[in-house]
Enzyme design. Structure first.
Site, PDB file in Angstrom:
ATOM      1  N   LEU A  33       0.821  -1.217   0.000  1.00  0.00           N
ATOM      2  CA  LEU A  33       0.000   0.000   0.000  1.00  0.00           C
ATOM      3  C   LEU A  33       0.854   1.265   0.000  1.00  0.00           C
ATOM      4  O   LEU A  33       1.830   1.376   0.733  1.00  0.00           O
ATOM      5  CB  LEU A  33      -0.911  -0.010   1.224  1.00  0.00           C
ATOM      6  CG  LEU A  33      -1.811  -1.247   1.331  1.00  0.00           C
ATOM      7  CD1 LEU A  33      -2.674  -1.164   2.593  1.00  0.00           C
ATOM      8  CD2 LEU A  33      -2.700  -1.422   0.108  1.00  0.00           C
ATOM      9  N   HIS A  37      -3.382   4.203  -2.382  1.00  0.00           N
ATOM     10  CA  HIS A  37      -4.351   3.320  -1.723  1.00  0.00           C
ATOM     11  C   HIS A  37      -4.944   4.002  -0.481  1.00  0.00           C
ATOM     12  O   HIS A  37      -6.139   3.905  -0.227  1.00  0.00           O
ATOM     13  CB  HIS A  37      -3.679   2.018  -1.246  1.00  0.00           C
ATOM     14  CG  HIS A  37      -3.099   1.179  -2.326  1.00  0.00           C
ATOM     15  ND1 HIS A  37      -1.738   1.035  -2.505  1.00  0.00           N
ATOM     16  CD2 HIS A  37      -3.685   0.424  -3.284  1.00  0.00           C
ATOM     17  CE1 HIS A  37      -1.521   0.211  -3.516  1.00  0.00           C
ATOM     18  NE2 HIS A  37      -2.667  -0.161  -4.015  1.00  0.00           N
TER      19      HIS A  37
END
Ligand code: PAF
Length: 283
Positions: A33, A37
């Site tokens: 991530l 994100h």
């Protein structure tokens, strides 16, 4: 934050959330991530009560010669980031949990038309894999809404279409691309790049903004603009896969009459393939 590895456990948690009349949003990811994100989750947090983030590196959407095994897996830091940004539930299925024992015999979802060109052409079967896993995640979670990054604009349109065609009843939100200072779009695949390659890759977004500026100034010789942009990318040591000026609603080639435009581009840098796009409206 709860973590669920099994579909029935996740459904139990969702049942409890629904019993408290909580609205549910799903943020599907393949992990590793980054800010892109986290922005999906922040935006979902503003409008929905119970957030499920899935991390699943989906084998169905990788071609035989692609980076499935090398794809960065960073679960520990991902969990910390999700907790910090206010995710309620992490869904972390195994391949067997999602697809059983026979990946080759999976029922697949195919979205015609939109998937034919660009990444669909360069990565045969990729969008079938994306469409299948997203449909399956929607069926497991039955969220009110789902959030996707607009860097993958073709993917975003494909998901909008399948959601509408199959009447899945999920509100699809697109979130603007997060960028490094250089303009380089944030992507898990940037991890494969050396510092020099990252500097070179910044030319991808420059090629998009330059081309958009020319169109906004009235240049509608799209073919010539595409050729010039590819040459600019080559000069920056990038290997263009495609660079196309399209209608943002259906990805057909833009004409002088098109008002909503997207320029889609993909390049190879070393062993990596990066994509980006820019969208704008002509008055
Ligand atoms: O964009 C991605 O990360 C993936 O394609 C998605 C939507 C999570 C499906 O695996």
């Amino acid at each position: 934050m709860q973590t669920k590895k099994k579909i029935p456990e996740l459904r139990q948690a969702l049942k409890a959330a629904r019993a408290e009349a909580k609205s549910i949003a799903l943020i599907p990811t393949m992990g590793n991530l980054h800010e892109g994100h986290l922005e999906l989750i922040r935006q979902a947090r503003r409008s929905y009560d119970f957030l499920v983030c899935s991390i699943f590196v989906n084998p169905l959407q990788f071609g035989a010669n692609e980076d499935l095994d090398a794809y960065p897996r960073t679960l520990e830091t991902d969990s910390e980031k999700l907790l910090a940004v206010g995710c309620d539930c992490l869904f972390l299925p195994t391949v067997t949990e999602m697809y059983g024992d026979n990946l080759q015999q999976q029922t697949e979802i195919k979205v015609p038309g939109l998937t034919e060109n660009f990444c669909g052409r360069s990565r045969p079967g990729h969008f079938d894999g994306v469409a299948t896993v997203v449909t399956k995640l929607f069926n497991i979670v039955t969220p009110d809404a789902a959030y996707f990054g607009l860097k993958d604009y073709q993917q975003f349109l494909v998901i909008q279409k399948l959601t509408s065609d199959l009447a899945l009843g999920v509100e699809i939100h697109g979130v603007e691309t997060q960028r490094e200072k250089s303009g380089l779009a944030m992507s898990s695949r940037n991890h494969y790049l050396s510092e020099q390659q990252k500097q070179n890759a910044a030319a991808l977004y420059r090629s998009l903004t330059d081309c958009a500026a020319k169109i906004e100034q009235g240049n509608s010789n799209f073919l010539e603009l595409e050729v010039a942009a590819k040459s600019y990318l080559r000069d920056a040591s990038l290997k263009p896969d495609y660079f196309n000026i399209c209608n943002a609603d259906n990805l057909q080639a833009a004409t002088a009459a098109t008002r909503r435009i997207v320029i889609l581009a993909a390049v190879h840098v070393g062993n990596s393939r990066l994509i980006d796009n820019i969208r704008f409206q002509l008055s």
